[in-house]
Design a protein around this motif. Structure first.
Motif, mmCIF file in Angstrom:
data_model
loop_
_atom_site.group_PDB
_atom_site.id
_atom_site.type_symbol
_atom_site.label_atom_id
_atom_site.label_comp_id
_atom_site.label_asym_id
_atom_site.label_seq_id
_atom_site.Cartn_x
_atom_site.Cartn_y
_atom_site.Cartn_z
ATOM 1 N N ASP A 1 -10.571 -0.693 -2.450
ATOM 2 C CA ASP A 1 -10.077 0.216 -3.497
ATOM 3 C C ASP A 1 -9.923 -0.482 -4.848
ATOM 4 O O ASP A 1 -9.401 0.131 -5.789
ATOM 5 C CB ASP A 1 -8.728 0.815 -3.079
ATOM 6 N N ALA B 1 -5.683 -4.889 7.366
ATOM 7 C CA ALA B 1 -5.860 -3.575 6.735
ATOM 8 C C ALA B 1 -5.424 -3.613 5.273
ATOM 9 O O ALA B 1 -6.055 -2.988 4.409
ATOM 10 C CB ALA B 1 -5.063 -2.522 7.509
ATOM 11 N N LEU C 1 0.826 -1.208 0.000
ATOM 12 C CA LEU C 1 0.000 0.000 0.000
ATOM 13 C C LEU C 1 0.857 1.254 0.000
ATOM 14 O O LEU C 1 0.368 2.343 0.320
ATOM 15 C CB LEU C 1 -0.935 0.005 1.212
ATOM 16 N N ASP D 1 -8.195 -5.508 3.437
ATOM 17 C CA ASP D 1 -9.385 -4.645 3.365
ATOM 18 C C ASP D 1 -9.220 -3.598 2.268
ATOM 19 O O ASP D 1 -10.152 -3.342 1.485
ATOM 20 C CB ASP D 1 -9.601 -3.920 4.700
ATOM 21 N N THR D 2 -8.052 -2.970 2.223
ATOM 22 C CA THR D 2 -7.824 -1.879 1.270
ATOM 23 C C THR D 2 -7.747 -2.397 -0.168
ATOM 24 O O THR D 2 -8.258 -1.746 -1.092
ATOM 25 C CB THR D 2 -6.532 -1.126 1.641
ATOM 26 N N HIS E 1 0.483 4.553 4.506
ATOM 27 C CA HIS E 1 -0.933 4.453 4.113
ATOM 28 C C HIS E 1 -1.812 4.608 5.358
ATOM 29 O O HIS E 1 -1.584 3.940 6.377
ATOM 30 C CB HIS E 1 -1.217 3.120 3.438
ATOM 31 N N ALA F 1 -4.653 3.519 6.213
ATOM 32 C CA ALA F 1 -5.332 2.316 6.723
ATOM 33 C C ALA F 1 -4.401 1.500 7.616
ATOM 34 O O ALA F 1 -4.829 0.975 8.657
ATOM 35 C CB ALA F 1 -5.827 1.461 5.555
#
Length: 396
Positions: free
Chosen positions: A300, A292, A52, A295-296, A56, A58
């Protein structure tokens, strides 16, 4: 001439990596800044780790919240982020799998190697140009002699065969073979890509001899090639393959150390209490960070993004006559450069143009930027990379 911080580094840090060229101070997305304020596009991402990018929100939020709630508990206890991550990895992998969480890729492979020993067999077939880590068991499977020789004898009965050569693999595997370990794409070698039917044939050969099929996705996993797992990427491989062992790390924690070993079916029952362990592995902080990241990627739609930005890079690089080959998929690309390009100067010339580049083998470049690399980043990289090639080779 060295700088004051390089003198401090060489005076205090063991010389296992050589002296770094930069001291970095901060990062954001796919960009980092050094202590002198110079900005760089990070096309290495901590060796495919910073999925990420840098800082990031998140990951910052997940780690901060988790550390303020419950940090480390050992594996004598369970935690919600640990269980959530384990269940998600099992679902991602498919099949009847279970997970062992550790701290790094090499530890993930150490755990898998111990699983293979519990078959009662010791022979492992690995591939030339492979890289599986630097702890003693993982190093024993790594092909590069320069890495292994100073530490021999290493554990194990290991046979290497050419990567992507299914016939050579079939000739090396027999009823004494505990496992065959393969990377879907070989990153440390400069991104080698096997034939589309290679993994299907590995599965066929291992099944015929009762050997475990072990897929090392430490570098290729977690969206790197445009699918969560590279061995499930239809752009790269035919058919569906369910291995017996799968190892993950690098991009899983987005910069927070974590490794995962998944074992399927009967292989998941080979380790029993007392066989293996880890103090820090799967702790609440690392697993919160990994959740995280996942999830991202989902929220996204980063898998679609990786395919799109990767294609921009691929087309832009292929248009330069000095780039003779572009290999790989998504944001895991390997380049072969024309003989006129002095790749020994490429990293330094890249820094001068604001690029962090990686040349893992002479003549070969590995690009593994953050999955959040933007279209603007990609276009800026292509313009700057052409200038780098102007400096270290013949002009296009």
């Amino acid at each position: 001439m060295t700088t004051p911080w390089q003198d401090r580094y060489t005076g205090a840090v063991m010389n296992t990596f050589g002296t770094p060229k930069l001291m970095l101070e901060r990062g954001a997305g796919a960009h980092v800044w050094d202590v002198d304020g110079n900005e760089y596009i990070d096309m290495l991402a901590g060796i495919a780790v910073n999925s990420l990018g840098h800082a990031h929100p998140a990951i910052v939020e997940a780690v901060s919240t988790q550390l303020g709630t419950l940090g480390h508990i050992s594996n004598l206890f369970a935690s919600e982020p640990q269980l959530r991550l384990a269940e998600r990895l099992v679902a991602m992998a498919g099949g009847d799998a279970r997970v062992f969480l550790s701290n790094s890729g090499t530890e993930a492979n150490e755990a898998a190697l111990k699983v293979t020993r519990r078959t009662g067999r010791t022979k492992v077939v690995a591939t030339e140009d492979s890289f599986h880590g630097r702890t003693m068991g993982a190093l024993a499977l790594t092909a590069t002699e320069a890495y292994r020789t100073p530490f021999e004898p290493l554990p194990g009965d290991v046979v290497w065969v050419p990567f992507g050569d299914a016939d050579a693999l079939a000739a090396a595997v027999d009823d004494t073979t505990a496992a065959v370990v393969v990377e879907p794409l070989q990153g440390e070698a400069g991104v080698n890509v096997p034939p589309r039917d290679y993994l299907l044939k590995v599965r066929e050969v291992t099944a015929a001899h009762g050997a475990l099929m072990w897929v090392d996705e430490i570098q290729t996993g977690i969206g790197r090639t445009g699918t969560m797992l590279a061995h499930q990427n239809p752009e790269l491989f035919d058919g569906e393959v369910v291995p017996d062992l799968l190892t993950l790390a690098k991009g899983l924690g987005g910069g927070v150390p974590i490794g995962a070993t998944l074992a399927y079916g009967k292989a998941a029952e080979l380790l029993v209490p007392g066989n293996h362990g880890t103090t820090f592995g799967g702790n609440p902080i690392a697993t919160a960070a990994a959740n995280a990241v996942l999830d991202t990627i989902e929220a996204d739609d980063l898998l679609t993004h990786v395919e799109g930005v990767g294609e921009i890079l691929r087309q832009g690089l292929a248009a330069d006559a000095r780039v003779t080959e572009v290999r790989g998929a998504g944001l895991m690309l390997g380049l072969t450069l024309d003989d006129t390009v002095d790749t020994g100067r490429l990293v330094e010339a890249g820094l001068a143009q604001g690029l962090i580049l990686n040349v893992p083998r002479p003549g070969r470049v590995r690009l593994v930027p953050p999955l959040v690399l933007t279209v603007d980043d990609a276009e800026q990289f292509l313009a700057s990379f052409a200038k780098v090639l102007d400096v270290v080779g013949a002009a296009a």
